[in-house]
Enzyme design. Structure first.
Site, PDB file in Angstrom:
ATOM      1  N   GLU A  51       0.880  -1.157   0.000  1.00  0.00           N
ATOM      2  CA  GLU A  51       0.000   0.000   0.000  1.00  0.00           C
ATOM      3  C   GLU A  51       0.925   1.215   0.000  1.00  0.00           C
ATOM      4  O   GLU A  51       1.811   1.308   0.849  1.00  0.00           O
ATOM      5  CB  GLU A  51      -0.863  -0.018   1.268  1.00  0.00           C
ATOM      6  CG  GLU A  51      -1.886   1.076   1.247  1.00  0.00           C
ATOM      7  CD  GLU A  51      -2.760   1.109   2.493  1.00  0.00           C
ATOM      8  OE1 GLU A  51      -2.729   0.172   3.295  1.00  0.00           O
ATOM      9  OE2 GLU A  51      -3.476   2.119   2.636  1.00  0.00           O
ATOM     10  N   ARG A 105       4.839 -13.205   9.323  1.00  0.00           N
ATOM     11  CA  ARG A 105       5.529 -11.910   9.236  1.00  0.00           C
ATOM     12  C   ARG A 105       6.920 -12.038   9.813  1.00  0.00           C
ATOM     13  O   ARG A 105       7.164 -12.856  10.682  1.00  0.00           O
ATOM     14  CB  ARG A 105       4.816 -10.875  10.121  1.00  0.00           C
ATOM     15  CG  ARG A 105       3.572 -10.314   9.607  1.00  0.00           C
ATOM     16  CD  ARG A 105       3.086  -9.263  10.596  1.00  0.00           C
ATOM     17  NE  ARG A 105       3.474  -7.938  10.170  1.00  0.00           N
ATOM     18  CZ  ARG A 105       2.836  -7.261   9.228  1.00  0.00           C
ATOM     19  NH1 ARG A 105       1.815  -7.784   8.604  1.00  0.00           N
ATOM     20  NH2 ARG A 105       3.232  -6.058   8.893  1.00  0.00           N
ATOM     21  N   LYS A 139       4.935   0.388   9.268  1.00  0.00           N
ATOM     22  CA  LYS A 139       4.976   1.664   8.563  1.00  0.00           C
ATOM     23  C   LYS A 139       4.397   2.783   9.418  1.00  0.00           C
ATOM     24  O   LYS A 139       4.909   3.892   9.432  1.00  0.00           O
ATOM     25  CB  LYS A 139       4.154   1.558   7.283  1.00  0.00           C
ATOM     26  CG  LYS A 139       4.966   1.168   6.080  1.00  0.00           C
ATOM     27  CD  LYS A 139       4.131   1.243   4.829  1.00  0.00           C
ATOM     28  CE  LYS A 139       3.320  -0.015   4.653  1.00  0.00           C
ATOM     29  NZ  LYS A 139       2.538  -0.083   3.435  1.00  0.00           N
TER      30      LYS A 139
HETATM   31  P1  ATP Z   1       2.820  -2.317   7.922  1.00  0.00           P
HETATM   32  O1  ATP Z   1       2.083  -3.005   9.003  1.00  0.00           O
HETATM   33  O2  ATP Z   1       4.257  -2.082   8.208  1.00  0.00           O
HETATM   34  O3  ATP Z   1       2.136  -1.100   7.400  1.00  0.00           O
HETATM   35  P2  ATP Z   1       1.624  -3.729   5.818  1.00  0.00           P
HETATM   36  O4  ATP Z   1       1.450  -5.188   5.852  1.00  0.00           O
HETATM   37  O5  ATP Z   1       0.441  -2.895   6.080  1.00  0.00           O
HETATM   38  O6  ATP Z   1       2.841  -3.361   6.734  1.00  0.00           O
HETATM   39  P3  ATP Z   1       1.727  -3.465   2.999  1.00  0.00           P
HETATM   40  O7  ATP Z   1       2.225  -2.335   2.218  1.00  0.00           O
HETATM   41  O8  ATP Z   1       0.281  -3.721   3.023  1.00  0.00           O
HETATM   42  O9  ATP Z   1       2.261  -3.258   4.472  1.00  0.00           O
HETATM   43  O10 ATP Z   1       2.527  -4.795   2.672  1.00  0.00           O
HETATM   44  C1  ATP Z   1       2.954  -5.234   1.422  1.00  0.00           C
HETATM   45  C2  ATP Z   1       3.299  -6.675   1.536  1.00  0.00           C
HETATM   46  O11 ATP Z   1       4.379  -6.851   2.444  1.00  0.00           O
HETATM   47  C3  ATP Z   1       2.153  -7.476   2.082  1.00  0.00           C
HETATM   48  O12 ATP Z   1       2.059  -8.703   1.390  1.00  0.00           O
HETATM   49  C4  ATP Z   1       2.515  -7.678   3.520  1.00  0.00           C
HETATM   50  O13 ATP Z   1       1.914  -8.804   4.040  1.00  0.00           O
HETATM   51  C5  ATP Z   1       4.036  -7.785   3.433  1.00  0.00           C
HETATM   52  N1  ATP Z   1       4.654  -7.442   4.706  1.00  0.00           N
HETATM   53  C6  ATP Z   1       4.532  -6.310   5.412  1.00  0.00           C
HETATM   54  N2  ATP Z   1       5.198  -6.375   6.567  1.00  0.00           N
HETATM   55  C7  ATP Z   1       5.789  -7.602   6.597  1.00  0.00           C
HETATM   56  C8  ATP Z   1       6.613  -8.282   7.527  1.00  0.00           C
HETATM   57  N3  ATP Z   1       6.978  -7.723   8.683  1.00  0.00           N
HETATM   58  N4  ATP Z   1       7.026  -9.529   7.214  1.00  0.00           N
HETATM   59  C9  ATP Z   1       6.670 -10.096   6.062  1.00  0.00           C
HETATM   60  N5  ATP Z   1       5.893  -9.521   5.144  1.00  0.00           N
HETATM   61  C10 ATP Z   1       5.439  -8.280   5.394  1.00  0.00           C
HETATM   62 MG    MG Z   2      -1.197  -2.362   5.163  1.00  0.00          MG
END
Ligand code: ATP
Ligand code: MG
Length: 543
Positions: A30, A255, A265
């Site tokens: 995102e 994760r 983020k």
């Molecule tokens: P955050 O919680 O940091 O905002 P998010 O999951 O909301 O992370 P996205 O931009 O939606 O961030 O994630 C893009 C991809 O990266 C998704 O498939 C998400 O599951 C993966 N991802 C994000 N954080 C991790 C993590 N700590 N370990 C593994 N994969 C991750």
């Molecule tokens: Mg997200």
């Protein structure tokens, strides 16, 4: 193809049965912030799996939440992926599919599988039920198809205020899975989208948009993190009921969490907004842009991701394990150089007036690296840590009347110490052993200590920056990091470096002998040596 994790086992099975012919994944950020190490795990998994099976991996921007998304983030995410060396097949944005997603919603209404609901967000949440109790059906659930079509069109046309109406899928309010209890799939939201501007005042929810977008792109395996496991039935419901041609499959993995590391983020953004760091690219940040600024090689990050692998159980990785891979890579690839952090002046009283050139080994781990010339003269600097006025037992560095070897030069002996009024050391007077030249030592003197040094005649001033973790304690799960912030995480020293460090290209990483791995930067004409990782390996492999 041998499977190295459970996802590859699934893929192998599907390739064998013919269910899948070309593996197609996507990395779905995102654009509401910068990528961090956790995303690197997802990147390596999505791009790596596609690569292994000779398949395709898209970059997919999940931009269904207009109020938090920006083009700045889109560009930063692309740059980060390029830095890691991954090449996407196609780029897509959820917003490119807004028309299709809208049509799919209309189809659900026509099939009697979605309805416009007037309940407020609060009322919807209250009537959703609990894990042990079913939810209560909305009083608007049985609106006619015609009425729903007209109201949904009205939502789209802006006839209703934000939050006044939503579109909900009509599934099952008694489902044991709360996500299946008539979930909201569209909301009214007046927000300017970074790509579609004000074209839309309704936006689809993630759970509805994502499976449709996956399908439209031809994605076969939609890899996401474990918190979406409970959403999988809804993902499948959308795939089955919207009449999409191509049917993707969602698979969840754990994760990545790392000790001492902020991995969200939202919190990283707060650090930037609170000025706890200088920006998203502060070298202490676990963002990919921060790691890049720090001087962490992309290869080291990828090796780390490969080593931690993918599994189905959440766990926490020691930050020292990550550092181990940085050190491992740089040990083989970084040139050696010398700099002293807290210089003490040394006069070698019996050294000739003219300086002399010595051969300095560029990288003992790289046979092809060879040597370069360094100069030694009557005046040098050593690190104050390498001299002890009152040495502890078994002290092998320099002490009064003691011998030590200068790296790639001579053995010296400390004859005299000049102190300042406050008792600190101002200067050392030493003599050198002319027969002890490195590589041609006939002196017969055995010394246990070898120290680094720089030639005072040619040394350049430098600023040395060392870093601590942003979080004081190792434990990750206590999510409130604000109390755990380490506000003393940058340490600055004024040192002396060999002139070579001022000459080389900015961004080059060195092993400063006996100190650590440092990246060379020039700031306002000044030489800065910025720590990448310490020399000491804090990682202890389990037996
Ligand atoms: P955050 O919680 O940091 O905002 P998010 O999951 O909301 O992370 P996205 O931009 O939606 O961030 O994630 C893009 C991809 O990266 C998704 O498939 C998400 O599951 C993966 N991802 C994000 N954080 C991790 C993590 N700590 N370990 C593994 N994969 C991750
Ligand atoms: Mg997200």
């Amino acid at each position: 193809m041998e499977a190295k994790n459970f996802i590859e086992e699934i893929i192998n099975g599907e390739l064998e049965s013919g269910k899948v012919t070309t593996v197609h994944t996507r990395f779905p950020p995102e654009p509401n912030g910068y990528l961090h190490i956790g995303h690197a795990k997802s990147l390596c998994l999505n791009f790596g799996t596609a690569q292994k099976y000779n398949g395709l991996c898209n970059l997919f921007f999940d931009d269904t939440n207009p109020s938090k998304e920006k083009t700045e983030y889109v560009e930063a995410i692309k740059a980060d992926i390029e830095w890691l060396g991954f090449k996407w097949y196609e780029i897509h944005y959820a917003s490119d599919f807004f028309d299709v997603i809208y049509e799919k919603a209309v189809k659900l209404i026509k099939d009697g599988k979605a309805f416009v609901c007037d309940l407020s967000a609060e009322e919807i949440s209250k009537t959703r039920g609990t894990l042990t109790e079913p939810g209560i059906e909305s009083p608007y659930r049985n609106r006619t198809i015609e009425e729903n079509l007209e109201l949904f069109e009205g939502m789209r046309a802006g006839r209703f205020a934000d939050g006044e109406k939503v579109l909900r899928a009509k599934i099952d309010m008694a489902s044991p899975n709360i996500n299946m209890r008539d979930p909201v799939i569209y909301r009214v939201l007046r927000a300017t989208h970074h790509r579609t501007g004000d074209k839309w005042c309704i936006y689809p929810m993630y759970d509805f948009a994502h499976p449709i977008c996956d399908s439209m792109q031809g994605v076969t395996h939609s890899l996401c993190t474990l918190e979406f496991e409970d959403h999988r039935p809804l993902y499948n419901w959308v795939v089955e009921n919207t009449g999409v041609e191509h049917k993707p499959r969602q698979i969840e993995f754990a994760r990545l969490n790392i000790t001492n590391t902020v991995m969200s983020k939202r919190y990283l953004k707060k650090l930037v907004e609170d000025h706890a760091v200088t920006g998203w690219d502060d070298p202490r940040m676990p963002t990919l842009t921060g790691l890049r600024a720090r001087g962490v090689p992309a290869e080291a990050l990828k090796n780390f991701c490969e080593a931690i692998g993918v599994c189905k159980a959440n766990s926490e990785i020691e930050v020292t394990y990550f550092e181990h891979f940085i050190r491992d890579y740089l040990n083989l690839h970084a040139e050696r150089a010398m700099a002293v952090f807290e210089p003490i002046k040394v006069t070698i009283t019996n050294f000739p007036e003219n300086s002399e050139q010595e051969d300095f080994e560029i990288n003992p781990n790289d046979e092809t690296a060879g040597t370069r010339k360094i100069t030694v003269s009557k005046h040098i600097y050593i690190d104050s840590e390498d001299f002890a006025l009152v040495p502890p037992p078994k002290y092998f560095r320099l002490k009064k009347d003691g011998y030590v070897r200068l790296k790639n030069a001579y053995i010296i002996k400390c004859d005299d110490v000049k102190l300042r009024e406050d008792g600190s050391v101002e200067e050392l007077f030493c003599s050198y052993v002319p027969e002890s030249r490195s590589g041609n030592d006939t002196s017969g003197i055995k010394v246990k200590g070898v120290i680094h040094w720089v030639d005072a005649d040619t040394a350049v001033d430098c600023e040395i920056r060392k870093y601590d973790y942003l979080l004081k304690d190792a434990a990750y799960p206590g999510q409130d990091f604000s109390e755990r912030m380490n506000y003393d995480s940058v340490h600055v020293f004024r040192g002396k470096a060999e002139p070579y460090l001022a000459e080389v290209k900015d961004g080059t990483t060195f092993q400063l002998m006996r100190k650590g791995y440092y990246k060379k930067i020039t700031e306002g004409g000044k030489l800065v040596l910025s720590e990448v990782v310490s020399l000491k390996d804090g990682y202890k492999p389990q037996k």
